[in-house]
Scaffold this motif. Structure first.
Motif, PDB file in Angstrom:
ATOM      1  N   TRP A 108      53.127 -15.914  81.220  1.00  0.00           N
ATOM      2  CA  TRP A 108      53.669 -16.511  80.005  1.00  0.00           C
ATOM      3  C   TRP A 108      52.585 -16.757  78.957  1.00  0.00           C
ATOM      4  O   TRP A 108      52.890 -16.998  77.797  1.00  0.00           O
ATOM      5  CB  TRP A 108      54.366 -17.829  80.341  1.00  0.00           C
ATOM      6  N   TYR A 109      51.306 -16.695  79.361  1.00  0.00           N
ATOM      7  CA  TYR A 109      50.219 -16.982  78.428  1.00  0.00           C
ATOM      8  C   TYR A 109      50.081 -15.852  77.409  1.00  0.00           C
ATOM      9  O   TYR A 109      50.089 -14.686  77.761  1.00  0.00           O
ATOM     10  CB  TYR A 109      48.884 -17.131  79.163  1.00  0.00           C
ATOM     11  N   LEU A 167      52.758 -19.321  73.921  1.00  0.00           N
ATOM     12  CA  LEU A 167      53.469 -18.803  75.082  1.00  0.00           C
ATOM     13  C   LEU A 167      54.409 -17.680  74.651  1.00  0.00           C
ATOM     14  O   LEU A 167      54.952 -17.701  73.548  1.00  0.00           O
ATOM     15  CB  LEU A 167      54.264 -19.924  75.766  1.00  0.00           C
TER      16      LEU A 167
END
Length: 265
Positions: A108-109, A167
């Protein structure tokens, strides 16, 4: 000398607010970049937009963003439309909730940024929020307008500052089950796992940023330096030998690998 911040605003938690500054945690300024030239004249080549139907050049003031809703059917989106979205999150990182630090998978980064207090008065509030997250093993979740879109962001305490990660959106991350669900149905030989574990131990070292240096970049700089001095560039590297030979026995291959590791050490 620290780079100038590209964003300034406020960090807010309930009634606690402090001014903060943010700058990207990574930079691409050191990368080798190329320009496109007209080989015949040596002049730079320009990129221009042309109308797909009339083939006439489109001036910058006539360019418009548009959303395609059908074949050759578009809705034009003006700057005012974009500015009207999520105004509250344009200059304020209002912390909405906290989650366990290890609950958000790396996939998700998106982009990392360094967040710091922007004046001595607000440093205490900034430090309290940072230290409280570190003490509770949590990270903060908020929303912020960056790169012309409102994004979910995660605030992670690090050293004396905070790392702000944008994100990825939910529709950008694919479900891993679609790719991995059929794997692992066969029983793995425990002896093979132990041998690979020994191989891992032989190759385990401390992390060093030199592990992610760009060898292509270094070679390009050598070529540019040679051309600048009028010398011939270095010869191309020899192609790597083909390692595609058929492995008859995984066990034998692992044993040979371990023996090779010990010989190198």
């Amino acid at each position: 000398m620290a780079p100038r911040p590209f964003w300034k605003g406020y960090l807010k938690l309930s009634l606690v607010t402090c001014p903060v500054a943010m700058m990207p945690a990574v930079s691409e300024s050191a990368k080798v970049r190329f320009h496109t030239l007209n080989r015949a004249t040596g002049n730079r080549v320009q990129s221009v937009y042309v109308d797909a139907e009339t083939e006439e050049r489109v001036d910058e003031e006539d360019e418009a963003r548009a959303y395609e809703r059908g074949d050759d059917d578009y809705i034009v989106i003006e700057d005012e439309d974009l500015d009207a979205v999520a105004l509250d999150s344009t200059r304020t990182i209002d912390i909405e909730r906290f989650v366990p630090a290890d609950s958000i998978g790396w996939i998700w980064y998106d982009r990392a940024h360094y967040l710091t207090p922007d004046d001595p008065v607000g440093e205490e509030a900034f430090s309290v929020i940072r230290d409280a997250m570190a003490a509770t093993g949590t990270v903060a979740i908020s929303r912020l307008v960056l790169y012309r879109r409102e994004r979910a962001v995660m605030l992670v305490p690090r050293d004396r500052g905070i790392v702000l990660w944008t994100l990825r959106y939910g529709d950008e991350v694919r479900d891993a089950a679609a790719y991995f669900s059929d794997l692992g149905k066969e029983q793995v030989d425990g002896a093979l796992v132990k041998l690979v574990g020994r191989l891992i131990e032989e190759r385990t070292v401390d992390w060093d940023p030199k592990m992610v240096e760009d060898p292509v970049q270094e070679k390009m700089l050598e070529i540019i330096a040679a051309k600048r001095k009028g010398r011939k560039p270095p010869k191309p590297a020899k192609p790597l030998p083909d390692g595609g030979g058929k492995v008859v026995s995984i066990m034998d291959a692992l044993k040979r690998s371990l023996a090779e590791e010990k010989r190198k050490r």
